[in-house]
Design a protein around this motif. Structure first.
Motif, PDB file in Angstrom:
ATOM      1  N   LEU A   8       9.195 -59.493  32.257  1.00 46.85           N
ATOM      2  CA  LEU A   8       8.562 -59.900  33.513  1.00 46.85           C
ATOM      3  C   LEU A   8       8.602 -61.412  33.722  1.00 46.85           C
ATOM      4  O   LEU A   8       8.349 -61.892  34.826  1.00 46.85           O
ATOM      5  N   SER A   9       8.912 -62.154  32.674  1.00 46.82           N
ATOM      6  CA  SER A   9       8.826 -63.606  32.697  1.00 46.82           C
ATOM      7  C   SER A   9      10.125 -64.246  33.184  1.00 46.82           C
ATOM      8  O   SER A   9      11.215 -63.749  32.932  1.00 46.82           O
ATOM      9  N   ALA A  29      25.720 -67.554  27.342  1.00 47.89           N
ATOM     10  CA  ALA A  29      25.978 -66.122  27.510  1.00 47.89           C
ATOM     11  C   ALA A  29      25.013 -65.345  26.623  1.00 47.89           C
ATOM     12  O   ALA A  29      24.521 -65.864  25.622  1.00 47.89           O
ATOM     13  N   PHE A  30      24.755 -64.111  26.995  1.00 53.76           N
ATOM     14  CA  PHE A  30      23.930 -63.204  26.197  1.00 53.76           C
ATOM     15  C   PHE A  30      24.709 -61.909  26.024  1.00 53.76           C
ATOM     16  O   PHE A  30      25.166 -61.321  27.009  1.00 53.76           O
ATOM     17  N   THR A  31      24.864 -61.482  24.761  1.00 51.07           N
ATOM     18  CA  THR A  31      25.603 -60.263  24.465  1.00 51.07           C
ATOM     19  C   THR A  31      24.796 -59.365  23.536  1.00 51.07           C
ATOM     20  O   THR A  31      23.794 -59.803  22.958  1.00 51.07           O
ATOM     21  N   VAL A  32      25.268 -58.159  23.372  1.00 50.05           N
ATOM     22  CA  VAL A  32      24.722 -57.280  22.339  1.00 50.05           C
ATOM     23  C   VAL A  32      25.024 -57.947  20.996  1.00 50.05           C
ATOM     24  O   VAL A  32      26.121 -58.498  20.815  1.00 50.05           O
ATOM     25  N   PRO A  33      24.082 -57.972  20.051  1.00 45.14           N
ATOM     26  CA  PRO A  33      24.356 -58.601  18.758  1.00 45.14           C
ATOM     27  C   PRO A  33      25.634 -58.040  18.124  1.00 45.14           C
ATOM     28  O   PRO A  33      25.893 -56.840  18.174  1.00 45.14           O
ATOM     29  N   PRO A  72      17.985 -56.601  30.400  1.00 46.38           N
ATOM     30  CA  PRO A  72      16.943 -55.588  30.233  1.00 46.38           C
ATOM     31  C   PRO A  72      16.314 -55.687  28.839  1.00 46.38           C
ATOM     32  O   PRO A  72      16.794 -56.430  27.978  1.00 46.38           O
ATOM     33  N   GLU A  73      15.264 -54.930  28.633  1.00 43.76           N
ATOM     34  CA  GLU A  73      14.590 -54.935  27.338  1.00 43.76           C
ATOM     35  C   GLU A  73      15.577 -54.616  26.230  1.00 43.76           C
ATOM     36  O   GLU A  73      16.464 -53.783  26.380  1.00 43.76           O
ATOM     37  N   ASP A  97      14.645 -61.451  21.887  1.00 43.89           N
ATOM     38  CA  ASP A  97      14.075 -60.120  22.117  1.00 43.89           C
ATOM     39  C   ASP A  97      13.432 -60.104  23.498  1.00 43.89           C
ATOM     40  O   ASP A  97      12.476 -60.843  23.740  1.00 43.89           O
ATOM     41  N   VAL A  98      13.968 -59.282  24.391  1.00 41.36           N
ATOM     42  CA  VAL A  98      13.348 -59.085  25.713  1.00 41.36           C
ATOM     43  C   VAL A  98      12.458 -57.871  25.575  1.00 41.36           C
ATOM     44  O   VAL A  98      12.925 -56.782  25.265  1.00 41.36           O
TER      45      VAL A  98
END
Length: 99
Positions: A8-9, A29-33, A72-73, A97-98
């Motif tokens: 939510l942040s 960038a953000f990826t799956v670990p 997403p989470e 961690d989302v």
């Protein structure tokens, strides 16, 4: 240990880049670990004002709903790419961690 952020942040996520002068182009960038970023994964980032020092500078990106990017989470691997010709370092920058 991963840093946590609520889904939510909307807030700046900082990443220290050793050796940066804060004049270079920077992207995050953000990826799956365990997965490296693809060309379409990169988002424009910026240098935190006043963060440049002898050791480097802090890149940041506005993350979350309404920000530059969101996810997403789940757990995401952060990456920082600095364009400083002839160098183009792509640096793993930790887990987010989302929740």
């Amino acid at each position: 240990m991963a840093e946590s952020i609520s889904h939510l942040s909307c807030e700046y996520l900082p990443f220290f880049v050793r050796g940066a002068s804060a004049t270079e182009q920077v992207e995050i960038a953000f990826t799956v670990p365990g997965i490296e970023p693809a060309p379409g994964d990169w988002n424009a980032a910026e240098w935190a004002p006043g963060s440049a020092g002898e050791r480097g500078a802090t890149a940041r990106i506005l993350f979350g709903p309404g920000g530059t990017t969101s996810r997403p989470e789940g757990t995401w691997q952060a990456w920082v790419r600095v364009t400083a010709p002839p160098q183009l370092p792509i640096l793993p920058a930790g887990l987010i961690d989302v929740i």
